[in-house]
Design a protein around this motif. Structure first.
Motif, PDB file in Angstrom:
ATOM      1  N   GLY A   1      83.532 100.613  -1.992  1.00 33.41           N
ATOM      2  CA  GLY A   1      82.263 101.155  -2.488  1.00 33.41           C
ATOM      3  C   GLY A   1      82.546 102.306  -3.437  1.00 33.41           C
ATOM      4  O   GLY A   1      83.406 103.141  -3.168  1.00 33.41           O
TER       5      GLY A   1
ATOM      6  N   TYR B   1      88.926 109.103   3.787  1.00 31.64           N
ATOM      7  CA  TYR B   1      89.782 107.976   3.403  1.00 31.64           C
ATOM      8  C   TYR B   1      90.091 107.077   4.619  1.00 31.64           C
ATOM      9  O   TYR B   1      89.921 105.860   4.561  1.00 31.64           O
TER      10      TYR B   1
ATOM     11  N   THR C   1      90.702  95.397  -3.552  1.00 31.35           N
ATOM     12  CA  THR C   1      91.287  96.732  -3.390  1.00 31.35           C
ATOM     13  C   THR C   1      92.617  96.813  -4.141  1.00 31.35           C
ATOM     14  O   THR C   1      93.276  95.796  -4.356  1.00 31.35           O
TER      15      THR C   1
ATOM     16  N   LEU D   1      90.697  95.141 -10.396  1.00 32.30           N
ATOM     17  CA  LEU D   1      90.048  95.411 -11.675  1.00 32.30           C
ATOM     18  C   LEU D   1      91.051  95.230 -12.810  1.00 32.30           C
ATOM     19  O   LEU D   1      92.237  95.575 -12.660  1.00 32.30           O
TER      20      LEU D   1
ATOM     21  N   TYR E   1      88.659  91.236 -12.212  1.00 34.31           N
ATOM     22  CA  TYR E   1      87.319  91.574 -12.725  1.00 34.31           C
ATOM     23  C   TYR E   1      87.481  92.008 -14.173  1.00 34.31           C
ATOM     24  O   TYR E   1      88.152  93.008 -14.455  1.00 34.31           O
TER      25      TYR E   1
ATOM     26  N   ARG F   1      85.021 104.977 -14.335  1.00 38.15           N
ATOM     27  CA  ARG F   1      86.386 104.720 -13.842  1.00 38.15           C
ATOM     28  C   ARG F   1      87.196 106.008 -13.835  1.00 38.15           C
ATOM     29  O   ARG F   1      87.972 106.275 -12.942  1.00 38.15           O
TER      30      ARG F   1
HETATM   31  C1  FAD Z   1      87.246  93.282  -8.166  1.00 40.16           C
HETATM   32  C2  FAD Z   1      86.500  94.518  -7.766  1.00 40.16           C
HETATM   33  C3  FAD Z   1      85.109  94.497  -7.762  1.00 40.16           C
HETATM   34  C4  FAD Z   1      84.391  95.622  -7.336  1.00 40.16           C
HETATM   35  N1  FAD Z   1      83.021  95.546  -7.216  1.00 40.16           N
HETATM   36  C5  FAD Z   1      82.340  96.603  -6.700  1.00 40.16           C
HETATM   37  C6  FAD Z   1      80.948  96.531  -6.430  1.00 40.16           C
HETATM   38  O1  FAD Z   1      80.276  95.509  -6.651  1.00 40.16           O
HETATM   39  N2  FAD Z   1      80.334  97.623  -5.892  1.00 40.16           N
HETATM   40  C7  FAD Z   1      81.019  98.770  -5.610  1.00 40.16           C
HETATM   41  O2  FAD Z   1      80.412  99.721  -5.090  1.00 40.16           O
HETATM   42  N3  FAD Z   1      82.343  98.871  -5.880  1.00 40.16           N
HETATM   43  C8  FAD Z   1      83.005  97.826  -6.419  1.00 40.16           C
HETATM   44  N4  FAD Z   1      84.362  97.941  -6.638  1.00 40.16           N
HETATM   45  C9  FAD Z   1      85.020  99.258  -6.585  1.00 40.16           C
HETATM   46  C10 FAD Z   1      85.519  99.589  -5.202  1.00 40.16           C
HETATM   47  O3  FAD Z   1      84.428  99.830  -4.351  1.00 40.16           O
HETATM   48  C11 FAD Z   1      86.433 100.835  -5.218  1.00 40.16           C
HETATM   49  O4  FAD Z   1      85.709 101.939  -5.624  1.00 40.16           O
HETATM   50  C12 FAD Z   1      87.648 100.710  -6.101  1.00 40.16           C
HETATM   51  O5  FAD Z   1      88.218  99.441  -5.997  1.00 40.16           O
HETATM   52  C13 FAD Z   1      88.720 101.733  -5.703  1.00 40.16           C
HETATM   53  O6  FAD Z   1      89.085 101.550  -4.360  1.00 40.16           O
HETATM   54  P1  FAD Z   1      90.481 100.957  -3.849  1.00 40.16           P
HETATM   55  O7  FAD Z   1      90.163 100.058  -2.711  1.00 40.16           O
HETATM   56  O8  FAD Z   1      91.225 100.342  -4.964  1.00 40.16           O
HETATM   57  O9  FAD Z   1      91.236 102.180  -3.201  1.00 40.16           O
HETATM   58  P2  FAD Z   1      91.538 103.676  -3.691  1.00 40.16           P
HETATM   59  O10 FAD Z   1      91.956 104.397  -2.468  1.00 40.16           O
HETATM   60  O11 FAD Z   1      90.422 104.231  -4.502  1.00 40.16           O
HETATM   61  O12 FAD Z   1      92.761 103.469  -4.646  1.00 40.16           O
HETATM   62  C14 FAD Z   1      94.047 103.138  -4.178  1.00 40.16           C
HETATM   63  C15 FAD Z   1      95.037 103.192  -5.323  1.00 40.16           C
HETATM   64  O13 FAD Z   1      94.655 102.220  -6.316  1.00 40.16           O
HETATM   65  C16 FAD Z   1      94.853 102.711  -7.607  1.00 40.16           C
HETATM   66  N5  FAD Z   1      93.550 102.826  -8.280  1.00 40.16           N
HETATM   67  C17 FAD Z   1      92.339 102.665  -7.711  1.00 40.16           C
HETATM   68  N6  FAD Z   1      91.354 102.764  -8.627  1.00 40.16           N
HETATM   69  C18 FAD Z   1      91.948 103.012  -9.809  1.00 40.16           C
HETATM   70  C19 FAD Z   1      91.463 103.215 -11.123  1.00 40.16           C
HETATM   71  N7  FAD Z   1      90.168 103.178 -11.420  1.00 40.16           N
HETATM   72  N8  FAD Z   1      92.374 103.425 -12.098  1.00 40.16           N
HETATM   73  C20 FAD Z   1      93.704 103.433 -11.838  1.00 40.16           C
HETATM   74  N9  FAD Z   1      94.215 103.260 -10.604  1.00 40.16           N
HETATM   75  C21 FAD Z   1      93.371 103.042  -9.593  1.00 40.16           C
HETATM   76  C22 FAD Z   1      95.540 104.040  -7.448  1.00 40.16           C
HETATM   77  O14 FAD Z   1      96.933 103.786  -7.410  1.00 40.16           O
HETATM   78  C23 FAD Z   1      95.068 104.516  -6.082  1.00 40.16           C
HETATM   79  O15 FAD Z   1      95.929 105.432  -5.507  1.00 40.16           O
HETATM   80  C24 FAD Z   1      85.104  96.808  -7.011  1.00 40.16           C
HETATM   81  C25 FAD Z   1      86.487  96.818  -7.023  1.00 40.16           C
HETATM   82  C26 FAD Z   1      87.197  95.693  -7.369  1.00 40.16           C
HETATM   83  C27 FAD Z   1      88.690  95.727  -7.320  1.00 40.16           C
END
Ligand code: FAD
Length: 295
Positions: free
Chosen positions: A175, A188, A213, A241, A262, A276
């Motif tokens: 989220g 976290y 994720t 992403l 995505y 982002r």
């Molecule tokens: C395919 C996809 C679809 C999504 N759709 C939605 C949705 O419909 N609604 C919604 O609320 N959220 C959506 N999200 C976003 C999601 O909720 C998270 O906010 C996002 O994925 C970051 O969380 P994480 O699980 O990667 O973990 P985190 O703990 O945030 O990140 C873990 C590690 O991933 C890497 N990382 C994470 N994000 C980034 C970034 N932006 N740039 C560079 N490195 C990064 C870093 O190394 C970080 O230490 C989506 C995410 C993905 C992957």
């Protein structure tokens, strides 16, 4: 500060995360990903709409994208944000527009993912999904957010839509919106614990989960659950992403896990990029570097 960065500097950073401004850009990037064994879900970037004419324009564009995905043989589907179709202006009109999009996807045996937006939309987006899933059981899926305290109950409540023949298909993510502590886990470890609980619920019930994720402990946790429940490769997928942690993505693909990326594109890239960047402030330093280091 971010919205005040000059656009061309933000673009230097953003081009890694966005396919480009046009559908042709998205098709090109999708073909490259497909060639590396990766599926895509395309997203047309859009900002808040203020009238239903804008929603109609978005619908026309999305219908075109579905046709083009089909014609160009892309291995991929489409993600939609209901607010771009007027969810907050007129729920019924929004339903009709997204229904038309799902019906077009169903014609090609393709699939529409309803993205989950902030908590003012949760009930409405679940209701929208419920209606569409009844009419198009194979062609529509929902996103659920592990940070919301309500999600475990929502998963239970939606089980009446599930069957082994027509399983529910969820994208599970942490989220991304800033939500109040009364309704959302903030820490976290709390978010991660609920993420894995929600995922385990899905595996236990033979739901098709899309594990969205980039977080290594979550990826490892998911892999343990896949082993524990002996889940076949075609009963789940990972999602990431575009541009984020491509090396993590590759490790999973090399081990034979299905992966979907995505792929956002469109003229509204600036708003998406600044979101982002806010999500991962470390990346802001990349912009500053990009301003000074010539490429
Ligand atoms: C395919 C996809 C679809 C999504 N759709 C939605 C949705 O419909 N609604 C919604 O609320 N959220 C959506 N999200 C976003 C999601 O909720 C998270 O906010 C996002 O994925 C970051 O969380 P994480 O699980 O990667 O973990 P985190 O703990 O945030 O990140 C873990 C590690 O991933 C890497 N990382 C994470 N994000 C980034 C970034 N932006 N740039 C560079 N490195 C990064 C870093 O190394 C970080 O230490 C989506 C995410 C993905 C992957």
């Amino acid at each position: 500060m971010l919205p005040y960065f000059p656009k061309k500097f933000v673009w230097i950073f953003s081009r890694k995360y966005i396919a480009g401004e046009t559908l042709e850009d998205a098709i090109r990037v999708s073909k490259e990903l497909n060639a590396n064994g990766i599926l895509v879900t395309m997203d047309v970037l859009g900002e808040f709409i203020t009238n239903l004419d804008q929603a109609e324009e978005n619908k026309v564009e999305y219908l075109n994208v579905i046709d083009v995905i089909q014609q160009s043989g892309i291995g991929g589907n489409l993600s939609v944000k209901p607010t771009l179709f007027g969810l907050l202006l007129d729920e019924e009109v929004c339903y009709r527009m997204i229904r038309e999009i799902v019906a077009r996807a169903a014609k090609y045996d393709n699939f529409i993912r309803i993205d989950m937006e902030d908590s003012q939309c949760t009930d409405m987006e679940i209701a929208l999904f419920r209606r569409l899933k009844q009419e198009f059981p194979k062609n529509v899926g929902l996103v659920v957010q592990a940070y919301l305290k309500r999600t475990s109950k929502d998963l239970e409540d939606l089980m009446d839509l599930h069957s082994r023949e027509m399983p529910l298909n969820y994208r599970l993510c942490k989220g991304i919106y800033v939500e109040p502590a009364e309704i959302a886990y903030k820490k976290y470890h709390e978010v991660n614990r609920h993420y894995l609980e929600n995922l385990e619920f899905m595996f236990r019930n033979s739901i098709y989960p899309c594990i969205a994720t980039h977080d290594i402990p979550l990826i490892e946790g998911a892999l343990r659950l896949i082993e524990k429940y002996n889940v076949p490769r075609d009963k789940y997928e990972f999602q990431m992403l575009y541009g984020v942690t491509p090396e993590r993505r590759k490790t999973l693909v090399d081990k034979g896990h299905h992966m979907r990326v995505y792929v956002p594109y469109g003229k509204q890239w600036f708003g998406y990029s600044t979101r982002r960047l806010k999500e991962n402030p470390k990346m802001a330093t990349q912009i500053i570097k990009a301003i000074f280091v010539k490429h």
